[in-house]
Design a protein around this motif. Structure first.
Motif, PDB file in Angstrom:
ATOM      1  N   ALA A 128       0.831  -1.217   0.000  1.00  0.00           N
ATOM      2  CA  ALA A 128       0.000   0.000   0.000  1.00  0.00           C
ATOM      3  C   ALA A 128       0.858   1.255   0.000  1.00  0.00           C
ATOM      4  O   ALA A 128       0.516   2.258  -0.648  1.00  0.00           O
ATOM      5  N   GLN A 129       1.989   1.218   0.681  1.00  0.00           N
ATOM      6  CA  GLN A 129       2.878   2.373   0.741  1.00  0.00           C
ATOM      7  C   GLN A 129       3.410   2.719  -0.650  1.00  0.00           C
ATOM      8  O   GLN A 129       3.475   3.876  -1.040  1.00  0.00           O
ATOM      9  N   GLU A 130       3.758   1.688  -1.412  1.00  0.00           N
ATOM     10  CA  GLU A 130       4.279   1.916  -2.768  1.00  0.00           C
ATOM     11  C   GLU A 130       3.191   2.497  -3.670  1.00  0.00           C
ATOM     12  O   GLU A 130       3.454   3.375  -4.491  1.00  0.00           O
ATOM     13  N   VAL A 131       1.975   2.005  -3.544  1.00  0.00           N
ATOM     14  CA  VAL A 131       0.850   2.524  -4.341  1.00  0.00           C
ATOM     15  C   VAL A 131       0.633   4.001  -4.023  1.00  0.00           C
ATOM     16  O   VAL A 131       0.453   4.833  -4.922  1.00  0.00           O
ATOM     17  N   LEU A 132       0.675   4.319  -2.731  1.00  0.00           N
ATOM     18  CA  LEU A 132       0.480   5.711  -2.325  1.00  0.00           C
ATOM     19  C   LEU A 132       1.594   6.602  -2.872  1.00  0.00           C
ATOM     20  O   LEU A 132       1.316   7.695  -3.395  1.00  0.00           O
ATOM     21  N   LEU A 133       2.821   6.144  -2.809  1.00  0.00           N
ATOM     22  CA  LEU A 133       3.938   6.931  -3.341  1.00  0.00           C
ATOM     23  C   LEU A 133       3.818   7.117  -4.850  1.00  0.00           C
ATOM     24  O   LEU A 133       4.126   8.185  -5.382  1.00  0.00           O
ATOM     25  N   THR A 134       3.346   6.088  -5.546  1.00  0.00           N
ATOM     26  CA  THR A 134       3.156   6.192  -6.997  1.00  0.00           C
ATOM     27  C   THR A 134       2.086   7.224  -7.318  1.00  0.00           C
ATOM     28  O   THR A 134       2.239   8.034  -8.251  1.00  0.00           O
ATOM     29  N   GLU A 135       1.020   7.237  -6.565  1.00  0.00           N
ATOM     30  CA  GLU A 135      -0.042   8.232  -6.788  1.00  0.00           C
ATOM     31  C   GLU A 135       0.475   9.641  -6.533  1.00  0.00           C
ATOM     32  O   GLU A 135       0.164  10.582  -7.295  1.00  0.00           O
ATOM     33  N   ILE A 136       1.269   9.811  -5.480  1.00  0.00           N
ATOM     34  CA  ILE A 136       1.837  11.130  -5.181  1.00  0.00           C
ATOM     35  C   ILE A 136       2.759  11.567  -6.311  1.00  0.00           C
ATOM     36  O   ILE A 136       2.712  12.717  -6.770  1.00  0.00           O
ATOM     37  N   ARG A 137       3.593  10.666  -6.817  1.00  0.00           N
ATOM     38  CA  ARG A 137       4.491  10.968  -7.930  1.00  0.00           C
ATOM     39  C   ARG A 137       3.704  11.399  -9.163  1.00  0.00           C
ATOM     40  O   ARG A 137       4.034  12.403  -9.816  1.00  0.00           O
ATOM     41  N   ASP A 138       2.641  10.639  -9.471  1.00  0.00           N
ATOM     42  CA  ASP A 138       1.847  10.963 -10.653  1.00  0.00           C
ATOM     43  C   ASP A 138       1.172  12.329 -10.487  1.00  0.00           C
ATOM     44  O   ASP A 138       1.053  13.093 -11.456  1.00  0.00           O
ATOM     45  N   LEU A 139       0.701  12.650  -9.282  1.00  0.00           N
ATOM     46  CA  LEU A 139       0.085  13.951  -9.041  1.00  0.00           C
ATOM     47  C   LEU A 139       1.121  15.088  -9.214  1.00  0.00           C
ATOM     48  O   LEU A 139       0.817  16.137  -9.770  1.00  0.00           O
ATOM     49  N   LEU A 140       2.327  14.854  -8.723  1.00  0.00           N
ATOM     50  CA  LEU A 140       3.373  15.871  -8.846  1.00  0.00           C
ATOM     51  C   LEU A 140       3.779  16.058 -10.297  1.00  0.00           C
ATOM     52  O   LEU A 140       4.081  17.187 -10.728  1.00  0.00           O
ATOM     53  N   LYS A 141       3.802  14.990 -11.078  1.00  0.00           N
ATOM     54  CA  LYS A 141       4.160  15.085 -12.509  1.00  0.00           C
ATOM     55  C   LYS A 141       3.110  15.887 -13.260  1.00  0.00           C
ATOM     56  O   LYS A 141       3.418  16.612 -14.205  1.00  0.00           O
TER      57      LYS A 141
END
Length: 143
Positions: A128-141
């Protein structure tokens, strides 16, 4: 642990329900198989010569007139009778029941094997932590 507490845990665990379902299913299958034997198998054996196995017997000693039913033949004084017909009926019923149970167990095992293969083939979901980090990365991009 008290007996009452153990019983409550047993009933609550689902084992009692599974047992009850198994007993009811076995009773229903037994009734269906008895009907199958009586209405399908025994008449087909009539083509071979005899359809009513229940009255099949061999006279080992004594004088029993031909055509007597087994119950009547056993009442004759001095007659020793080997009644094999009922045994044959029960043996055939049991073989059919065992085969039916075997087929059900085989189908259940195949289904479990397929589910296990599908579970093994599917990749494990990322933490779940990795999924959350991926979502944050995509939002920042996207900004």
């Amino acid at each position: 642990m008290s007996l009452v507490k153990e019983f409550r845990e047993f009933v609550g665990s689902g084992s009692a329900v599974d047992l009850a379902v198994g007993v009811l299913a076995a009773g229903a299958i037994g009734t269906i198989l008895k009907s199958f034997i009586d209405e399908m198998v025994l008449p087909l054996t009539g083509l071979l010569g005899k359809a009513d196995w229940a009255n099949s017997y061999v006279v080992l000693k004594g004088d029993v007139p031909l055509g007597k039913a087994l119950a009547e033949a056993r009442k004759i004084d001095g007659a020793v009778i080997l009644g094999y017909g009922q045994f044959m009926t029960v043996a055939v019923n049991t073989l059919i029941l065992v085969f039916a149970v075997f087929m059900v167990v085989k189908a259940i095992n195949a289904m479990k094997k397929k589910q296990a293969e599908e579970a093994a083939a599917a990749p494990a979901p990322p933490p779940a932590q990795e999924v959350l980090l991926t979502e944050i990365r995509d939002l920042l991009k996207s900004k």
